[in-house]
Design an enzyme around this catalytic site. Structure first.
Site, PDB file in Angstrom:
ATOM      1  N   THR A 125      39.286  37.868  39.398  1.00 36.56           N
ATOM      2  CA  THR A 125      40.132  37.178  40.360  1.00 36.56           C
ATOM      3  C   THR A 125      40.853  38.228  41.198  1.00 36.56           C
ATOM      4  O   THR A 125      41.292  39.258  40.681  1.00 36.56           O
ATOM      5  CB  THR A 125      41.098  36.167  39.704  1.00 36.56           C
ATOM      6  N   GLU A 126      40.907  37.964  42.518  1.00 38.19           N
ATOM      7  CA  GLU A 126      41.343  38.995  43.466  1.00 38.19           C
ATOM      8  C   GLU A 126      42.766  39.478  43.205  1.00 38.19           C
ATOM      9  O   GLU A 126      43.119  40.601  43.549  1.00 38.19           O
ATOM     10  CB  GLU A 126      41.245  38.458  44.898  1.00 38.19           C
ATOM     11  N   ASN A 127      43.578  38.618  42.569  1.00 35.34           N
ATOM     12  CA  ASN A 127      44.958  39.016  42.323  1.00 35.34           C
ATOM     13  C   ASN A 127      45.100  39.871  41.068  1.00 35.34           C
ATOM     14  O   ASN A 127      46.176  39.932  40.477  1.00 35.34           O
ATOM     15  CB  ASN A 127      45.879  37.787  42.285  1.00 35.34           C
TER      16      ASN A 127
END
Lengths: 232, 239
Positions: free
Chosen positions: B64-66
């Site tokens: 997940t990009e975060n």
């Protein structure tokens, strides 16, 4: 050694009008809500804010925008279902938007902290967001030149600091914190806990103390009775 | 019948060629096509459904990009932790072997070509694999790009999941995108309720169709379509 402020108001008291302020967080995770509230209470205006988003709901950054204290925002994802204060300010022409792909935003912040004068990235090549920018073909692939983003202040949230200013984070609340800490002249951190120097394992420290100027402890909210019961 | 012999490990798990796929069946098809051991990023919206159909034995690791690898399913009840969310800001869980990292590392992982597959939604995809999925270009629209350009540019394979036809009936697979681009020549496959398309050096090849003949499909899409390759093995590696 960092200043250990006794209140969030004291922590942000030095922030002047027209400052560039990085604010950590992705959604609510890692968002230094109490520091933003203190910035709102402090009155500084004409701010340039660097954040992934442009505020959600009726809290934090959204209120700074509602009060027209933000002249410009540099972000990747301003439009959300609950970004009504940004939407209104933008449609009224009362806030400038610099839209940056999220990874380019992160790398521009990292570059500033690392003393890099910019970089060529394939992200955004051939799109609206590279218009007017220098481009170069590297190994057969188009790249766009992107510049570093420096700030006067970074407001971030970490989980625990030691009194020397070393930081550790918690889960996905880490997000922009470590890079923003490196890219600002003054980094102000709200943490849930402050421990004695030496109590954090040096092997797990994420942000070394050299990047940290001010720490303020904001205890994690005590769960309400209803939340407590849900968790049992 | 234009559909190839089933490539699904569970041939009975999705409907036959007589019907277009629903959202769940489309997600199941994408999940079945992801190679074992892949590192995968699922975009916000419809692509998130794919996670419901990944089987444990596929050993797929979700990014997940975060700032996380090893993301688990959505969190409920007592498992909700406000410090643990996905790119859509939904509370999620962590799986054994998970790791956390800051945003610059997370996007270096993407941009550096370390992710095997990302699955994204789209407004339009062009015949040469250009992707448009972030901005309608309307004068009153507030643009928001997030991580879409980084994902489209960085992942080794970019799978698009979308409806093939817009509400007005026009195809979203187009000769040239009319919406602003997210990435140039980046899409490698398109999964739609009517067909799966492989973007190859030869052009756009139909892998299989659902509820429509190849001729019927060609009649509604303004890009030249290549027929499915006869042999499953060839079709599976053509991309």
């Amino acid at each position: 050694m960092p200043i250990i402020a006794s209140t969030v108001a004291e922590a942000v008291a030095g922030i002047r009008d027209n400052s560039t302020v990085m604010i950590g967080g992705f959604g609510n995770a890692g968002q230094p809500m109490e520091l933003i509230d203190a910035l709102l209470g402090g009155g500084a205006t004409g701010l340039t804010v660097v954040n992934n988003n442009a505020g959600q709901g009726d809290a934090g950054l959204a209120l700074l925008i509602k009060e027209r204290r933000v002249a410009k925002i540099i972000c990747s994802f301003p439009r959300q279902s609950d970004s009504w204060h940004f939407d209104a300010a933008y449609r009224a022409g009362e806030i400038e938007l610099e839209l940056v792909p999220q990874g380019t935003l992160a790398e521009r912040i990292r570059a500033a902290g690392a003393g890099i004068g910019g970089f060529f990235t394939p992200t955004g090549y051939g799109t609206l967001l590279s218009e007017g920018k220098e481009t170069r073909v590297i190994d057969g692939r188009g790249h766009v030149y992107e510049t570093p983003i420096h700030a006067d202040y970074a407001l971030i949230k970490a989980h625990t600091a030691d009194r020397a200013g070393n930081l550790i984070y918690r889960k996905t609340a880490r997000n922009f914190g470590p890079i923003m800490a490196t890219a600002a002249s003054i980094t102000i951190v709200q943490v849930s806990n402050i421990v004695a120097t030496g109590d954090l394992d040096p092997e797990v420290i994420v942000t070394p103390c050299i990047y940290v100027n001010t720490i303020v402890r904001v205890p994690a909210p005590t769960p309400t009775l209803a939340e407590y019961e849900v968790n049992q | 019948m234009n559909r190839l012999p089933s490539t699904s490990p569970e041939p009975g798990a999705r409907p036959g060629p007589e019907a277009r796929l629903n959202r769940e069946d489309l997600a199941r098809l994408v999940a079945a096509d992801i190679k074992s051991g892949s590192y995968v990023n699922l975009g916000i919206g419809q692509p998130t459904l794919v996670s419901n159909y990944l089987r444990p034995e596929q050993a797929v690791t979700l990014h997940t990009e975060n700032g996380m690898l090893g993301m688990g399913p959505e969190a409920h009840g007592a498992d909700i932790d406000e410090d643990l969310i996905n790119a859509g800001k939904v509370p999620v869980t962590e799986l054994p072997g998970a790791s956390y990292f800051h945003h610059a590392d997370s996007f270096a992982m993407m941009r550096g070509g370390h992710l095997d597959v990302c699955v994204l939604g789209a407004f339009q995809v062009s015949a040469t694999g250009d992707l448009a999925n972030w901005h309608t270009g309307a004068p009153d629209a507030i643009p928001a790009v997030g991580g879409a350009m980084d994902l489209a540019t960085g992942a080794k394979d970019v799978y698009v999941m979308m409806n093939l036809f817009a509400k007005d009936g026009t195809a979203k697979l187009v000769p040239t995108c009319t919406y602003p681009l997210t990435g140039v020549g980046c899409v490698t496959r398109i999964y739609t309720p009517e067909a799966v398309f492989l973007l190859t050096e030869d052009g756009i090849r139909v892998r299989e169709t659902f509820g429509i003949t190849l001729a019927g499909l060609q009649g509604r899409v303004k890009v030249e379509l290549l027929p499915p390759l006869a042999l499953r093995k060839v079709a599976r590696t053509a991309n």
